[in-house]
Design a protein around this motif. Structure first.
Motif, mmCIF file in Angstrom:
data_model
loop_
_atom_site.group_PDB
_atom_site.id
_atom_site.type_symbol
_atom_site.label_atom_id
_atom_site.label_comp_id
_atom_site.label_asym_id
_atom_site.label_seq_id
_atom_site.Cartn_x
_atom_site.Cartn_y
_atom_site.Cartn_z
ATOM 1 N N ALA A 54 0.827 -1.207 0.000
ATOM 2 C CA ALA A 54 0.000 0.000 0.000
ATOM 3 C C ALA A 54 0.864 1.261 0.000
ATOM 4 O O ALA A 54 0.541 2.250 -0.683
ATOM 5 C CB ALA A 54 -0.938 -0.014 1.210
ATOM 6 N N ASP A 55 1.954 1.247 0.766
ATOM 7 C CA ASP A 55 2.858 2.398 0.774
ATOM 8 C C ASP A 55 3.492 2.617 -0.593
ATOM 9 O O ASP A 55 3.640 3.754 -1.049
ATOM 10 C CB ASP A 55 3.953 2.182 1.817
ATOM 11 N N VAL A 56 3.882 1.520 -1.247
ATOM 12 C CA VAL A 56 4.495 1.626 -2.575
ATOM 13 C C VAL A 56 3.486 2.161 -3.587
ATOM 14 O O VAL A 56 3.814 3.028 -4.410
ATOM 15 C CB VAL A 56 5.048 0.263 -3.020
ATOM 16 N N LEU A 57 2.270 1.670 -3.529
ATOM 17 C CA LEU A 57 1.241 2.141 -4.460
ATOM 18 C C LEU A 57 1.004 3.637 -4.296
ATOM 19 O O LEU A 57 0.912 4.380 -5.278
ATOM 20 C CB LEU A 57 -0.049 1.358 -4.249
ATOM 21 N N ALA A 58 0.926 4.107 -3.054
ATOM 22 C CA ALA A 58 0.723 5.529 -2.806
ATOM 23 C C ALA A 58 1.923 6.336 -3.276
ATOM 24 O O ALA A 58 1.770 7.414 -3.879
ATOM 25 C CB ALA A 58 0.466 5.764 -1.317
ATOM 26 N N ALA A 59 3.118 5.826 -3.024
ATOM 27 C CA ALA A 59 4.327 6.548 -3.423
ATOM 28 C C ALA A 59 4.413 6.702 -4.933
ATOM 29 O O ALA A 59 4.804 7.765 -5.437
ATOM 30 C CB ALA A 59 5.564 5.810 -2.894
ATOM 31 N N GLY A 60 4.086 5.645 -5.659
ATOM 32 C CA GLY A 60 4.139 5.726 -7.115
ATOM 33 C C GLY A 60 3.206 6.790 -7.669
ATOM 34 O O GLY A 60 3.564 7.534 -8.591
ATOM 35 N N VAL A 61 2.009 6.885 -7.110
ATOM 36 C CA VAL A 61 1.040 7.901 -7.547
ATOM 37 C C VAL A 61 1.557 9.298 -7.226
ATOM 38 O O VAL A 61 1.494 10.213 -8.056
ATOM 39 C CB VAL A 61 -0.324 7.640 -6.883
#
Length: 493
Positions: A54-61
């Protein structure tokens, strides 16, 4: 927990990053926290935020949203950020070196080397901002035709524990310089040297929020990085086995990949070499940083006429090199990174001895301190000949002819680096031209890298990508064809 390391400095004060990850600010992670320890003592060094998918997904956005403004910002100010980051490393050198030593088990010269090379990579990144970004192509009258380099958008970086600062910054700095945003996953064993340090120097240097994310995490975070729809490229440095997994997943999502993997490198010493110099090169190439370097000489190939003399000198060096806690005294070798790595290395040595190899020095360990080891009689089929050692073991094979040396050096597909020691340059070039290798060093050993020089390998050592200097323009951008006409033409339809 030992928090005194950064307590007196504003740069790596644990109060800033404890239990957190970085997205331009220090925030809590959805994956909880991760405790990391000092390999020399087992003492707890700190606690970092543990990023999950979830942290990675948010960071990519977030990185995607920040990237366009970064890529179009004033190039002079972007270059100044890299120069300020380099100056911060110099300003805080002793503090940063202490973290590298304690976190990676490095001796002080290795820590100093990491900081110098990281500074060089930042300076190279600053220089990239004034380099040409394309070519003017041939075109008809009234048309301008340009091949220009444009960013991928967001680059995901995954780095290992052995040289965590260099092997992170060599991708992060050029990726940022070419206009990309970066989401970085450092190794959980070295989250400060490979992650927090980089976040802090760029934060203090004025990098805009959201352009760099530092997310220490496990396999789930790595998988999320490789499959993220907003991440256009993955730059991975690590083992060949892990590289297969990263390459498969990133390829499935049609991402560009730069894979710099393990190396079963060869140092060839010919019979006209000086035995003292040859043994010095062999010791450096096999024992430096406990052998935990992808460029280490996993095979030392000695021509028969010089073999006994070099082995005698190498054994003497192995027996007298001091091993211990780098923070506690003057030592040449520190601890290996983990008990698991020690167990793996020792099993390779034991299995090779069972198959006929002979231990002339070392072959023993206490806790995570493995003695520098000289292993003779290595041959094809033995684990010491076939597998990357990643430990302080000189695996020696004796040969008779130059053609035999070529065959032995070419016997594995993962030769990242090749060294050839001989005063006969023509003879060395004959060998170098016939052994597939990412880089070749005549009259030097295999552990060499410079920020401005292309670095990488093929086969099981990587997918042919390169880091360093102007080559970084090819890795961290894609080519766009742009044409400009003075007026729009009328077509027959």
């Amino acid at each position: 927990m030992n928090d005194h390391l950064g307590a007196v400095s504003a740069l790596l004060d644990p109060a800033l990053w404890r239990d957190r990850i970085f997205n331009g600010q220090w925030i809590s992670a959805h994956g909880g926290t991760h405790i990391f320890s000092e390999p020399a003592t087992g003492e707890q060094l700190g606690r970092i935020g543990l990023a999950n998918a979830a942290d990675v997904l948010a960071a990519g956005v977030q990185a995607r949203a920040a990237q366009k403004a970064w890529a179009t910002s004033d190039y002079k100010e972007r270059a100044a950020i890299f120069r300020r980051a380099a100056a911060l490393i110099a300003q805080h050198h002793d503090e940063l070196a202490t973290w590298i030593m304690r976190e990676t088990g490095a001796i002080r010269p290795k820590a100093d080397l990491e900081l110098r090379e990281a500074t060089a990579h930042l300076q190279e990144a600053a220089a990239m901002l004034t380099q040409p970004k394309g070519q003017l192509l041939a075109s008809a009258s009234g048309t301008m035709s340009i091949a220009r380099r444009v960013p991928h958008g967001v680059v995901g970086v995954i780095s290992p524990f052995n040289f965590p600062l260099i092997l992170s910054i060599r991708s992060i700095a050029p990726a940022l310089a070419t206009g990309n945003a970066v989401v970085h996953k450092p190794d959980l064993q070295t989250p400060v040297s490979g992650g927090v340090l980089i976040a802090r120097i760029f934060e203090a240097a004025g990098l805009p929020p959201g352009v760099l994310h530092v997310l220490p995490g496990g396999a789930d975070a790595g998988q999320a990085l490789c499959s993220h729809p907003d991440i256009g490229m993955i730059a991975f440095t690590g083992s060949t086995a892990a590289g297969h997994s990263v390459g498969e997943l990133a390829g499935r999502h049609l991402k560009k990949m730069s894979l710099e993997l393990g190396g079963k490198n060869a140092l060839i010493i010919l019979n006209d070499a000086d035995p003292d110099i040859a043994a010095s090169n062999a010791a450096w190439a096999t024992f430096l940083h406990q052998g935990q370097i992808c460029m280490c000489a996993g095979r030392v190939l000695l021509q028969r006429g010089i073999a006994d003399a070099v082995i005698e000198r190498l054994v003497e060096k192995a027996r007298r090199l001091p091993v211990g806690d780098p923070m506690g005294g003057d030592v040449a070798l520190g601890p290996m990174i983990s008990a698991r790595q020690v167990a793996r290395l020792h099993s390779i040595v034991q299995d090779s001895v069972a198959d006929g190899a002979t231990v002339l020095a070392g072959g023993t360990y206490e806790r995570q301190f493995y003695r520098p080891t000289v292993l003779t009689g290595a041959r094809a089929g033995m684990r010491c000949f076939e597998e990357e050692l990643f430990g302080p073991v000189a695996s020696i094979t004796v040969f008779d002819t130059d053609e035999e040396a070529i065959a032995l050096a070419s016997a594995t597909s993962g030769c990242l680096a090749l060294g050839v020691i001989t005063p006969d340059i023509a003879r060395a070039m004959h060998i170098a031209d016939r052994v597939p290798s990412g880089h070749v060093h005549i009259n030097d050993q295999t552990v060499l890298a410079e920020a401005h020089a292309p670095f990488g390998g093929g086969g099981t050592s990587g997918n042919g990508g390169r880091h360093g200097g102007t080559i970084d323009w090819e890795e961290f951008t894609q080519t766009q064809w742009l044409t400009i006409k003075t007026e729009a033409p009328r077509y027959p339809f």
